[in-house]
Scaffold this motif. Structure first.
Motif, PDB file in Angstrom:
ATOM      1  N   SER A   1      20.171  91.710  49.135  1.00  0.00           N
ATOM      2  CA  SER A   1      20.647  90.383  49.537  1.00  0.00           C
ATOM      3  C   SER A   1      21.985  90.482  50.279  1.00  0.00           C
ATOM      4  O   SER A   1      22.375  89.544  50.976  1.00  0.00           O
ATOM      5  CB  SER A   1      20.783  89.463  48.319  1.00  0.00           C
ATOM      6  N   THR A   2      22.643  91.611  50.169  1.00  0.00           N
ATOM      7  CA  THR A   2      23.896  91.830  50.899  1.00  0.00           C
ATOM      8  C   THR A   2      23.653  91.759  52.405  1.00  0.00           C
ATOM      9  O   THR A   2      24.536  91.355  53.164  1.00  0.00           O
ATOM     10  CB  THR A   2      24.490  93.211  50.540  1.00  0.00           C
ATOM     11  N   TYR A   3      22.479  92.134  52.832  1.00  0.00           N
ATOM     12  CA  TYR A   3      22.169  92.155  54.260  1.00  0.00           C
ATOM     13  C   TYR A   3      21.668  90.811  54.784  1.00  0.00           C
ATOM     14  O   TYR A   3      21.588  90.605  55.993  1.00  0.00           O
ATOM     15  CB  TYR A   3      21.119  93.236  54.544  1.00  0.00           C
ATOM     16  N   THR A   4      21.326  89.880  53.913  1.00  0.00           N
ATOM     17  CA  THR A   4      20.755  88.599  54.307  1.00  0.00           C
ATOM     18  C   THR A   4      21.623  87.810  55.294  1.00  0.00           C
ATOM     19  O   THR A   4      21.083  87.255  56.259  1.00  0.00           O
ATOM     20  CB  THR A   4      20.449  87.743  53.062  1.00  0.00           C
ATOM     21  N   PRO A   5      22.942  87.745  55.130  1.00  0.00           N
ATOM     22  CA  PRO A   5      23.751  86.978  56.092  1.00  0.00           C
ATOM     23  C   PRO A   5      23.606  87.454  57.544  1.00  0.00           C
ATOM     24  O   PRO A   5      23.735  86.654  58.474  1.00  0.00           O
ATOM     25  CB  PRO A   5      25.188  87.164  55.609  1.00  0.00           C
ATOM     26  N   TYR A   6      23.304  88.709  57.732  1.00  0.00           N
ATOM     27  CA  TYR A   6      23.161  89.217  59.096  1.00  0.00           C
ATOM     28  C   TYR A   6      21.951  88.626  59.798  1.00  0.00           C
ATOM     29  O   TYR A   6      21.922  88.522  61.015  1.00  0.00           O
ATOM     30  CB  TYR A   6      23.096  90.750  59.091  1.00  0.00           C
ATOM     31  N   GLU A   7      20.961  88.225  59.021  1.00  0.00           N
ATOM     32  CA  GLU A   7      19.773  87.615  59.600  1.00  0.00           C
ATOM     33  C   GLU A   7      20.067  86.221  60.140  1.00  0.00           C
ATOM     34  O   GLU A   7      19.271  85.674  60.907  1.00  0.00           O
ATOM     35  CB  GLU A   7      18.647  87.577  58.575  1.00  0.00           C
TER      36      GLU A   7
ATOM     37  N   LYS B   1       6.580  93.864  75.607  1.00  0.00           N
ATOM     38  CA  LYS B   1       7.753  94.740  75.742  1.00  0.00           C
ATOM     39  C   LYS B   1       8.287  95.223  74.396  1.00  0.00           C
ATOM     40  O   LYS B   1       8.825  96.314  74.300  1.00  0.00           O
ATOM     41  CB  LYS B   1       8.877  93.996  76.476  1.00  0.00           C
ATOM     42  N   TYR B   2       8.177  94.379  73.362  1.00  0.00           N
ATOM     43  CA  TYR B   2       8.783  94.689  72.070  1.00  0.00           C
ATOM     44  C   TYR B   2       7.761  94.533  70.951  1.00  0.00           C
ATOM     45  O   TYR B   2       6.934  93.630  70.981  1.00  0.00           O
ATOM     46  CB  TYR B   2       9.963  93.763  71.782  1.00  0.00           C
ATOM     47  N   SER B   3       7.856  95.391  69.950  1.00  0.00           N
ATOM     48  CA  SER B   3       6.923  95.274  68.833  1.00  0.00           C
ATOM     49  C   SER B   3       7.590  94.723  67.579  1.00  0.00           C
ATOM     50  O   SER B   3       6.919  94.181  66.714  1.00  0.00           O
ATOM     51  CB  SER B   3       6.304  96.637  68.521  1.00  0.00           C
ATOM     52  N   ARG B   4       8.918  94.873  67.469  1.00  0.00           N
ATOM     53  CA  ARG B   4       9.591  94.380  66.256  1.00  0.00           C
ATOM     54  C   ARG B   4      11.110  94.382  66.452  1.00  0.00           C
ATOM     55  O   ARG B   4      11.632  94.928  67.403  1.00  0.00           O
ATOM     56  CB  ARG B   4       9.246  95.248  65.063  1.00  0.00           C
ATOM     57  N   ILE B   5      11.769  93.760  65.511  1.00  0.00           N
ATOM     58  CA  ILE B   5      13.223  93.789  65.433  1.00  0.00           C
ATOM     59  C   ILE B   5      13.575  94.113  63.988  1.00  0.00           C
ATOM     60  O   ILE B   5      12.884  93.667  63.061  1.00  0.00           O
ATOM     61  CB  ILE B   5      13.853  92.451  65.880  1.00  0.00           C
ATOM     62  N   GLU B   6      14.567  94.926  63.787  1.00  0.00           N
ATOM     63  CA  GLU B   6      14.958  95.255  62.421  1.00  0.00           C
ATOM     64  C   GLU B   6      16.457  95.503  62.342  1.00  0.00           C
ATOM     65  O   GLU B   6      17.094  95.873  63.330  1.00  0.00           O
ATOM     66  CB  GLU B   6      14.209  96.484  61.911  1.00  0.00           C
ATOM     67  N   LEU B   7      17.001  95.240  61.190  1.00  0.00           N
ATOM     68  CA  LEU B   7      18.404  95.536  60.927  1.00  0.00           C
ATOM     69  C   LEU B   7      18.521  96.989  60.499  1.00  0.00           C
ATOM     70  O   LEU B   7      17.720  97.465  59.701  1.00  0.00           O
ATOM     71  CB  LEU B   7      18.947  94.649  59.802  1.00  0.00           C
TER      72      LEU B   7
ATOM     73  N   GLU C   1      18.475  85.421  68.332  1.00  0.00           N
ATOM     74  CA  GLU C   1      18.092  85.549  69.739  1.00  0.00           C
ATOM     75  C   GLU C   1      17.176  86.762  69.936  1.00  0.00           C
ATOM     76  O   GLU C   1      16.229  86.711  70.720  1.00  0.00           O
ATOM     77  CB  GLU C   1      19.332  85.679  70.623  1.00  0.00           C
ATOM     78  N   GLY C   2      17.466  87.843  69.225  1.00  0.00           N
ATOM     79  CA  GLY C   2      16.625  89.029  69.295  1.00  0.00           C
ATOM     80  C   GLY C   2      15.221  88.754  68.781  1.00  0.00           C
ATOM     81  O   GLY C   2      14.233  89.188  69.389  1.00  0.00           O
ATOM     82  N   ARG C   3      15.128  88.033  67.679  1.00  0.00           N
ATOM     83  CA  ARG C   3      13.808  87.676  67.136  1.00  0.00           C
ATOM     84  C   ARG C   3      13.010  86.860  68.137  1.00  0.00           C
ATOM     85  O   ARG C   3      11.816  87.080  68.336  1.00  0.00           O
ATOM     86  CB  ARG C   3      13.962  86.882  65.839  1.00  0.00           C
ATOM     87  N   LEU C   4      13.690  85.904  68.787  1.00  0.00           N
ATOM     88  CA  LEU C   4      13.028  85.070  69.780  1.00  0.00           C
ATOM     89  C   LEU C   4      12.579  85.905  70.979  1.00  0.00           C
ATOM     90  O   LEU C   4      11.463  85.735  71.483  1.00  0.00           O
ATOM     91  CB  LEU C   4      13.978  83.956  70.231  1.00  0.00           C
ATOM     92  N   GLU C   5      13.434  86.819  71.418  1.00  0.00           N
ATOM     93  CA  GLU C   5      13.094  87.699  72.538  1.00  0.00           C
ATOM     94  C   GLU C   5      11.860  88.550  72.215  1.00  0.00           C
ATOM     95  O   GLU C   5      10.960  88.711  73.042  1.00  0.00           O
ATOM     96  CB  GLU C   5      14.279  88.595  72.869  1.00  0.00           C
ATOM     97  N   VAL C   6      11.804  89.082  71.008  1.00  0.00           N
ATOM     98  CA  VAL C   6      10.651  89.890  70.590  1.00  0.00           C
ATOM     99  C   VAL C   6       9.394  89.029  70.528  1.00  0.00           C
ATOM    100  O   VAL C   6       8.336  89.421  71.015  1.00  0.00           O
ATOM    101  CB  VAL C   6      10.924  90.567  69.226  1.00  0.00           C
TER     102      VAL C   6
ATOM    103  N   HIS D   1      22.960 106.242  57.731  1.00  0.00           N
ATOM    104  CA  HIS D   1      21.846 105.287  57.797  1.00  0.00           C
ATOM    105  C   HIS D   1      20.718 105.651  56.840  1.00  0.00           C
ATOM    106  O   HIS D   1      19.712 104.953  56.773  1.00  0.00           O
ATOM    107  CB  HIS D   1      21.315 105.181  59.225  1.00  0.00           C
ATOM    108  N   VAL D   2      20.872 106.742  56.107  1.00  0.00           N
ATOM    109  CA  VAL D   2      19.872 107.122  55.109  1.00  0.00           C
ATOM    110  C   VAL D   2      20.118 106.340  53.828  1.00  0.00           C
ATOM    111  O   VAL D   2      19.177 105.874  53.184  1.00  0.00           O
ATOM    112  CB  VAL D   2      19.898 108.643  54.846  1.00  0.00           C
TER     113      VAL D   2
END
Length: 63
Positions: A14-20, A38-44, A27-32, A6-7
């Motif tokens: 842009s390879t990571y964009t489809p995951y968004e 309860k939550y401060s952020r969501i990140e990939l 759903e996670g973004r909406l929950e945050v 993970h380092v």
């Protein structure tokens, strides 16, 4: 079988964009957004994986 690092991440972000666009991420973004107490952020979690020598042997034998 695989090693996850993970380092390191891909330089082309842009390879990571489809995951968004995934339902689980949205759903996670909406929950945050709906629960700021309860939550401060969501990140990939970006990273890279490589197949270990054991994983290579498994692939050769089983796949």
């Amino acid at each position: 079988m695989v090693e996850i690092n993970h380092v390191l991440s891909l330089t082309d972000q842009s390879t990571y964009t489809p995951y968004e666009s995934l339902v689980a991420y949205q759903e996670g973004r909406l929950e945050v957004a709906n629960n700021p107490d309860k939550y401060s952020r969501i990140e990939l979690s970006k990273g890279m994986f490589s197949i270990t020598p054991l994983g290579e042997r498994f692939r050769e034998i089983c796949l």
